[in-house]
Each structure stands twice: as C-alpha cells, then as structure tokens.
Write an enzyme that holds these catalytic residues in place. Structure first.
Site, PDB file in Angstrom:
ATOM      1  N   ASN A   9       0.917  -1.038  -0.008  1.00  0.00           N
ATOM      2  CA  ASN A   9      -0.050   0.063   0.072  1.00  0.00           C
ATOM      3  C   ASN A   9       0.935   1.119  -0.096  1.00  0.00           C
ATOM      4  OD1 ASN A   9      -1.742   2.130   0.476  1.00  0.00           O
ATOM      5  ND2 ASN A   9      -2.266   1.154   2.491  1.00  0.00           N
ATOM      6  N   LYS A  11       0.166   4.276  -0.155  1.00  0.00           N
ATOM      7  CA  LYS A  11      -0.476   5.486   0.262  1.00  0.00           C
ATOM      8  C   LYS A  11      -0.311   6.810  -0.582  1.00  0.00           C
ATOM      9  CE  LYS A  11       0.302   3.564   4.954  1.00  0.00           C
ATOM     10  NZ  LYS A  11      -0.068   3.687   6.154  1.00  0.00           N
ATOM     11  N   HIS A  95      -9.345   1.004   4.934  1.00  0.00           N
ATOM     12  CA  HIS A  95      -8.156   0.998   5.704  1.00  0.00           C
ATOM     13  C   HIS A  95      -8.450   2.075   6.805  1.00  0.00           C
ATOM     14  CE1 HIS A  95      -3.927   2.450   6.379  1.00  0.00           C
ATOM     15  NE2 HIS A  95      -3.590   1.402   5.951  1.00  0.00           N
ATOM     16  N   GLU A  97      -6.884   4.448   8.091  1.00  0.00           N
ATOM     17  CA  GLU A  97      -6.665   5.943   7.578  1.00  0.00           C
ATOM     18  C   GLU A  97      -7.846   6.341   7.049  1.00  0.00           C
ATOM     19  OE1 GLU A  97      -3.031   5.416   5.618  1.00  0.00           O
ATOM     20  OE2 GLU A  97      -1.914   5.017   7.450  1.00  0.00           O
ATOM     21  N   GLU A 167      -5.419  -5.422  10.576  1.00  0.00           N
ATOM     22  CA  GLU A 167      -4.224  -4.158  10.938  1.00  0.00           C
ATOM     23  C   GLU A 167      -4.704  -3.497  12.077  1.00  0.00           C
ATOM     24  OE1 GLU A 167      -2.294  -3.132   6.844  1.00  0.00           O
ATOM     25  OE2 GLU A 167      -3.984  -1.739   7.166  1.00  0.00           O
ATOM     26  N   GLY A 173       2.443   1.993  10.879  1.00  0.00           N
ATOM     27  CA  GLY A 173       3.364   3.049  10.648  1.00  0.00           C
ATOM     28  C   GLY A 173       4.063   3.480  11.994  1.00  0.00           C
ATOM     29  N   SER A 212       3.658  -2.518  10.340  1.00  0.00           N
ATOM     30  CA  SER A 212       5.074  -2.234  10.459  1.00  0.00           C
ATOM     31  C   SER A 212       5.625  -3.814  10.026  1.00  0.00           C
ATOM     32  CB  SER A 212       5.700  -1.830  11.869  1.00  0.00           C
ATOM     33  OG  SER A 212       4.885  -0.457  12.303  1.00  0.00           O
TER      34      SER A 212
HETATM   35  C1  PEP Z   1      -0.546   0.069   6.050  1.00  0.00           C
HETATM   36  O1  PEP Z   1      -0.659   1.307   5.743  1.00  0.00           O
HETATM   37  O2  PEP Z   1      -1.703  -0.762   5.638  1.00  0.00           O
HETATM   38  C2  PEP Z   1       0.569  -0.549   6.938  1.00  0.00           C
HETATM   39  C3  PEP Z   1       0.196  -1.695   7.447  1.00  0.00           C
HETATM   40  O3  PEP Z   1       1.374   0.337   7.126  1.00  0.00           O
HETATM   41  P1  PEP Z   1       2.878   0.102   7.644  1.00  0.00           P
HETATM   42  O4  PEP Z   1       3.348  -1.106   7.058  1.00  0.00           O
HETATM   43  O5  PEP Z   1       3.918   1.202   7.423  1.00  0.00           O
HETATM   44  O6  PEP Z   1       2.854  -0.170   9.167  1.00  0.00           O
END
Ligand code: PEP
Length: 250
Positions: A9, A11, A95, A97, A167, A173, A212
């Site tokens: 992803n 973003k 997601h 976000e 998630e 992040g 992460s």
């Molecule tokens: C994500 O945005 O779906 C995500 C898992 O981000 P990150 O791997 O940076 O934590």
C-alpha cells in the site's frame, strides 16, 4: 496451507520517477519470491503507469480505495469500472486511515466492499482495533463488528472471494509490530468466526497481517497458521525491503 499474498500500500507517496524506479526494482527481483502472490496499490493517478509496466509480470495491482457509487455526480470519486479499465485486481476498503481521517464507518466500508465486488475486483477489507480498544479488551468485538457490517450487506460467502487484512491501528506506521502470537490470536478469531458461519469460506479466505511488517519480521509472522501474508505500508516503498518480505513468504 493457503497461498501467501503480499500487497504493498503505497499510500500518498511517489512521483512518476520514483514509481518507475520502484517498479523496476521490484520486477528485477521478483523471480526470487517463489509462489508468493504479490500486488501493489499505488495512488489512483499512477495506476495506468503501473498497469503498463507490470502487465505480463507476476505482480498484480490494485487501488487504495474505491467509490461506493458506480457513476454520476460524485465529484472526486473513482468507480470500480474505471479501475477495471486498467486491469486492477484488488481494491483496498476500510483502511484505518480512511476510517479515522475520513470518517468512513463500517456501513460505508461495506458499501465500498460491495462496489468492488460488483466491478469484479477483489476487495481487501481492512479491520483492526485502536490502542485504546485493545487496552479496553474489546479487540475481538471491534473486529467482529467490522466484519459483520460486510456479512450483513453481502453475505458471508462474499468474504470467501475477498481478502481480509487485520491491521491493528496502533501498529500501522508506528514501528510497533504486533507480536506474531498477538496477530495469530486475532487471525484465529476471524477464521473461527467465519467458520461458525461457513467452513468453506473460513478455509479459503486469505487473512493478511498489516502493521510495521519488514523483511526482518515477515517470516515469523507468515509462519503462523492463520497468517496468509501481509499488507505492507512503509516497507513497500523500498524495492529491496518489499522483495525481502515477499521472499519470506516463498
Ligand atoms: C498500512 O498502511 O496498511 C500499513 C500496514 O502500514 P505500515 O506497514 O507502514 O505499518
């Protein structure tokens, strides 16, 4: 064992140049990723570029979002049929976000899930709890509620043709990865909940972990019985790191 899927992803990141480089880096190393399924989800405007560069490769692509509408007076939206025009395979919906920054609730997310399916795209449905919810001990209730919104609208069988990404919001992040066991526990809960409704769906659905994930922790996560791959944010912007995660699933 279900096949491992690693989806990037990207973003709100990238430029024409950086995305050209990222794609070149990924395609150059993709032969070392065994039968891991791979996908990348660029910002909408770069989907045509990615589609052109990745056509014929083993790397699929998708969108980070999708409109719940199919056409009409919905300024700023992108419909499933438009994504089809560029051979997207996946569409991420819900997601964290989108949920937290753009106030997209469970029902709206479910309608986006339905729109993706209607267009023949595979929805990647994101679910997960905030840190506060984890500390309150309501992780399973939150994830169940997020899944139920989709099940109530589309039926459980629809999840058998989708991907679920667990998630935990506190791990996205932040550099804080859920431990493999913490992730496995929620994945097992999700699969168990689905098995209670339809065993075939529970067996079939790929449940990805996101939060992460890096080359260094991917293998341990993917070794867990109910973790079928990863949804990768930050680390998917670095070709070598992303490939290391894909190879961990091989
Ligand atoms: C994500 O945005 O779906 C995500 C898992 O981000 P990150 O791997 O940076 O934590």
């Amino acid at each position: 064992m279900r096949q491992i899927l690693v989806a990037g992803n990207w973003k709100l990141n990238g430029s024409r140049d950086s995305i050209e480089q990222l794609i070149s880096g990924i395609t150059a190393g993709v032969e070392n990723t065994g039968d891991t399924q791979i996908a990348v989800c660029p910002p909408f405007v770069y989907i045509p570029l990615v589609a052109e560069r990745l056509a014929g490769s083993k790397v699929a692509w998708g969108s980070q979002d999708i409109s719940d509408q199919s056409a009409g007076a919905f300024t700023g939206e992108v419909a499933g049929a438009m994504l089809n025009d560029f051979n997207c395979k996946y569409a991420i919906v819900g997601h964290s976000e989108r949920r937290s920054l753009y106030a997209e609730d469970d029902d709206f997310t479910a309608r986006k899930f339905a729109a993706a399916r209607k267009a023949g795209l595979i929805p990647i449905l994101c679910v997960g709890e905030t840190l506060q919810e984890r500390e309150q001990g309501v992780t399973e209730a939150v994830v169940a509620r997020q899944l139920d919104a989709v099940i109530n609208l589309e039926g459980v069988a629809a999840l058998g043709e989708a991907v679920i990404a667990y998630e935990p919001v506190w791990a996205i992040g932040t550099g804080k990865t859920a431990s493999p066991q913490q992730a496995q526990d929620v994945h097992a809960f999700i699969r168990g909940k689905l098995a209670g409704l339809n065993v075939g769906v529970a067996d079939k659905v790929q449940i990805l972990y996101g939060g992460s994930v890096k080359g260094a922790n991917a293998a341990e996560l993917f070794a867990k019985a109910d973790i079928d791959g990863g949804l990768i944010g930050g680390a998917s912007l670095d070709a070598a790191e992303f490939l290391a995660i894909c190879s961990a699933g091989a």
